[in-house]
Design a protein around this motif. Structure first.
Motif, mmCIF file in Angstrom:
data_model
loop_
_atom_site.group_PDB
_atom_site.id
_atom_site.type_symbol
_atom_site.label_atom_id
_atom_site.label_comp_id
_atom_site.label_asym_id
_atom_site.label_seq_id
_atom_site.Cartn_x
_atom_site.Cartn_y
_atom_site.Cartn_z
ATOM 1 N N PRO A 1 0.860 -1.193 0.000
ATOM 2 C CA PRO A 1 0.000 0.000 0.000
ATOM 3 C C PRO A 1 0.891 1.237 0.000
ATOM 4 O O PRO A 1 1.794 1.361 0.828
ATOM 5 N N ALA A 2 0.652 2.162 -0.922
ATOM 6 C CA ALA A 2 1.579 3.273 -1.083
ATOM 7 C C ALA A 2 0.873 4.464 -1.709
ATOM 8 O O ALA A 2 -0.168 4.331 -2.361
ATOM 9 N N VAL A 3 1.476 5.636 -1.507
ATOM 10 C CA VAL A 3 0.977 6.870 -2.096
ATOM 11 C C VAL A 3 2.181 7.752 -2.399
ATOM 12 O O VAL A 3 3.201 7.693 -1.702
ATOM 13 N N ARG A 4 2.089 8.556 -3.439
ATOM 14 C CA ARG A 4 3.208 9.431 -3.794
ATOM 15 C C ARG A 4 3.405 10.519 -2.740
ATOM 16 O O ARG A 4 2.452 11.015 -2.147
ATOM 17 N N LEU A 5 4.677 10.908 -2.551
ATOM 18 C CA LEU A 5 4.991 11.947 -1.577
ATOM 19 C C LEU A 5 4.547 13.319 -2.055
ATOM 20 O O LEU A 5 4.188 14.175 -1.253
ATOM 21 N N GLY A 6 4.604 13.577 -3.330
ATOM 22 C CA GLY A 6 4.262 14.885 -3.862
ATOM 23 C C GLY A 6 5.302 15.364 -4.848
ATOM 24 O O GLY A 6 6.288 14.680 -5.130
ATOM 25 N N ASP A 7 5.108 16.557 -5.376
ATOM 26 C CA ASP A 7 6.005 17.079 -6.398
ATOM 27 C C ASP A 7 7.317 17.598 -5.825
ATOM 28 O O ASP A 7 8.367 17.499 -6.460
ATOM 29 N N VAL A 8 7.256 18.186 -4.635
ATOM 30 C CA VAL A 8 8.450 18.781 -4.019
ATOM 31 C C VAL A 8 8.444 18.455 -2.531
ATOM 32 O O VAL A 8 7.397 18.195 -1.938
ATOM 33 N N PRO A 9 9.617 18.457 -1.880
ATOM 34 C CA PRO A 9 9.669 18.204 -0.430
ATOM 35 C C PRO A 9 8.907 19.283 0.330
ATOM 36 O O PRO A 9 9.083 20.477 0.093
ATOM 37 N N ALA A 10 8.036 18.853 1.247
ATOM 38 C CA ALA A 10 7.234 19.786 2.032
ATOM 39 C C ALA A 10 6.790 19.095 3.309
ATOM 40 O O ALA A 10 6.810 17.865 3.413
ATOM 41 N N ARG A 11 6.379 19.897 4.280
ATOM 42 C CA ARG A 11 5.847 19.340 5.527
ATOM 43 C C ARG A 11 4.430 18.820 5.250
ATOM 44 O O ARG A 11 3.434 19.452 5.590
ATOM 45 N N SER A 12 4.370 17.632 4.696
ATOM 46 C CA SER A 12 3.118 17.106 4.147
ATOM 47 C C SER A 12 2.695 15.785 4.774
ATOM 48 O O SER A 12 1.858 15.088 4.204
ATOM 49 N N PHE A 13 3.290 15.415 5.914
ATOM 50 C CA PHE A 13 3.026 14.074 6.417
ATOM 51 C C PHE A 13 1.533 13.819 6.591
ATOM 52 O O PHE A 13 1.029 12.772 6.185
ATOM 53 N N ALA A 14 0.816 14.741 7.214
ATOM 54 C CA ALA A 14 -0.611 14.533 7.485
ATOM 55 C C ALA A 14 -1.374 14.264 6.199
ATOM 56 O O ALA A 14 -2.223 13.352 6.137
ATOM 57 N N ASP A 15 -1.083 15.028 5.168
ATOM 58 C CA ASP A 15 -1.775 14.862 3.895
ATOM 59 C C ASP A 15 -1.432 13.517 3.257
ATOM 60 O O ASP A 15 -2.313 12.810 2.758
ATOM 61 N N VAL A 16 -0.156 13.158 3.275
ATOM 62 C CA VAL A 16 0.254 11.887 2.680
ATOM 63 C C VAL A 16 -0.344 10.717 3.443
ATOM 64 O O VAL A 16 -0.853 9.755 2.847
ATOM 65 N N TRP A 17 -0.305 10.790 4.771
ATOM 66 C CA TRP A 17 -0.894 9.715 5.588
ATOM 67 C C TRP A 17 -2.386 9.558 5.278
ATOM 68 O O TRP A 17 -2.885 8.433 5.145
ATOM 69 N N ALA A 18 -3.091 10.656 5.139
ATOM 70 C CA ALA A 18 -4.537 10.608 4.886
ATOM 71 C C ALA A 18 -4.853 9.995 3.524
ATOM 72 O O ALA A 18 -5.962 9.473 3.318
ATOM 73 N N ARG A 19 -3.892 10.051 2.598
ATOM 74 C CA ARG A 19 -4.123 9.502 1.261
ATOM 75 C C ARG A 19 -3.718 8.035 1.125
ATOM 76 O O ARG A 19 -3.932 7.431 0.072
ATOM 77 N N LEU A 20 -3.126 7.464 2.170
ATOM 78 C CA LEU A 20 -2.751 6.054 2.092
ATOM 79 C C LEU A 20 -3.982 5.186 1.833
ATOM 80 O O LEU A 20 -5.028 5.363 2.475
ATOM 81 N N PRO A 21 -3.885 4.225 0.932
ATOM 82 C CA PRO A 21 -5.036 3.345 0.696
ATOM 83 C C PRO A 21 -5.306 2.391 1.850
ATOM 84 O O PRO A 21 -6.399 1.843 1.965
ATOM 85 N N GLU A 22 -4.315 2.214 2.715
ATOM 86 C CA GLU A 22 -4.463 1.295 3.847
ATOM 87 C C GLU A 22 -3.447 1.672 4.920
ATOM 88 O O GLU A 22 -2.273 1.876 4.618
ATOM 89 N N VAL A 23 -3.898 1.796 6.164
ATOM 90 C CA VAL A 23 -2.969 2.052 7.255
ATOM 91 C C VAL A 23 -2.559 0.721 7.876
ATOM 92 O O VAL A 23 -3.297 -0.274 7.774
#
Length: 280
Positions: A202-224
């Protein structure tokens, strides 16, 4: 992004340290409460404080704290000791260490990069320190592991925009998968990875550029990787991780939270939910 040679190079008469070794040593000065500018080039006979190639250190920093001139986020906080998101206390008061210097040398003295990675995954002393006194909830341990993961991916030819945040749960044999350099957190029940090759996890892309995005990336995971529906403690953890933006702070929070509230037995991947019946 292209890869580099992957081996130590010579500058003048002195050979530099192999990049995947130096990345685990580059920020030791922070655990000695010194800035990069005032850091020494060696610590107890080990070369440290070398630049990390391909911008991996700077990109890892952007995952956890803002770019540009820092601003103090906790009034009167001037310590390099980390403030725990879980307890609100200085980590140094929660887990005192008799000889910090000796413990630090244990996680930098090895010359094998994969063994260094394993040592950092298991280390507790780097968790006592933050990335910067201006951002005391960040974690030196997880900044270092993130920098190593980025560097390894960049050297393999992946750009940041091609990277994934992937999860893997303990398998039926009770083993948690650890991928050299790309596993950024390992717990008794699951592991988290930053990788250009999720390989079916289960995986999701980090984004286009490095950013403080953990909450957003975690929320987009297809499975925790834990049973949110089964126990309140996991719902609480999941809810908190949907709020924490800093990557190193979030990974450190997971480590602390699970150390205090994890079940005695973890379910295996594909098996029934386990636990010891306690509630958070």
């Amino acid at each position: 992004m292209g890869s580099d040679s992957g081996s130590a190079v010579t500058v003048g008469d002195e050979a530099s340290v192999e990049p995947m070794v130096s990345v685990y040593r580059h920020d030791v000065h922070k655990a000695r409460m010194r800035s990069h500018e005032h850091a020494e080039g060696s610590f107890r006979g080990v070369r440290v404080n070398e630049d990390v190639p391909l911008g991996a250190d700077g990109d890892a920093a952007l995952l956890s704290r803002p770019g540009g001139e820092p601003e103090r986020t906790v009034a009167a906080h001037e310590s390099w000791f980390r403030v725990s998101l879980l307890t609100g206390e200085l980590a140094s008061t929660v887990e005192p260490v008799r000889d910090i210097g000796a413990a630090l040398r244990e996680v930098i003295e090895l010359d094998d990069a994969e063994r260094l990675h394993a040592a950092w995954l298991d280390a507790s002393v780097p968790s006592l320190f933050c990335e910067s006194p201006y951002y005391p909830y960040t974690s030196l341990k997880y900044h270092t592991l993130l920098a190593a993961a980025l560097l390894d991916n960049y050297r393999a030819g992946f750009g940041f925009e091609e990277l994934f945040f992937a999860v893997s749960k303990r398998d039926e044999a009770g083993v948690v998968e650890v991928v050299p350099h790309r596993t950024v957190l390992s717990t008794p029940g699951f592991a988290l990875h930053v990788t250009g090759g999720p390989d079916g996890r289960p995986a999701v892309r980090l984004g286009d550029v490095p950013a403080r995005s953990f909450a957003d990336v975690w929320a987009r995971l297809p499975e925790v990787p834990f049973d949110v529906d089964g126990e309140r403690r996991w719902r609480v953890l999941d809810a908190q991780l949907r709020r924490v933006r800093s990557w190193s702070a979030a990974l450190q929070f997971i480590e602390e939270y699970i150390a205090v509230l994890s079940p005695v037995e973890w379910p295996c991947s594909g098996g029934a939910a386990g636990g010891d019946g306690r509630d958070a």
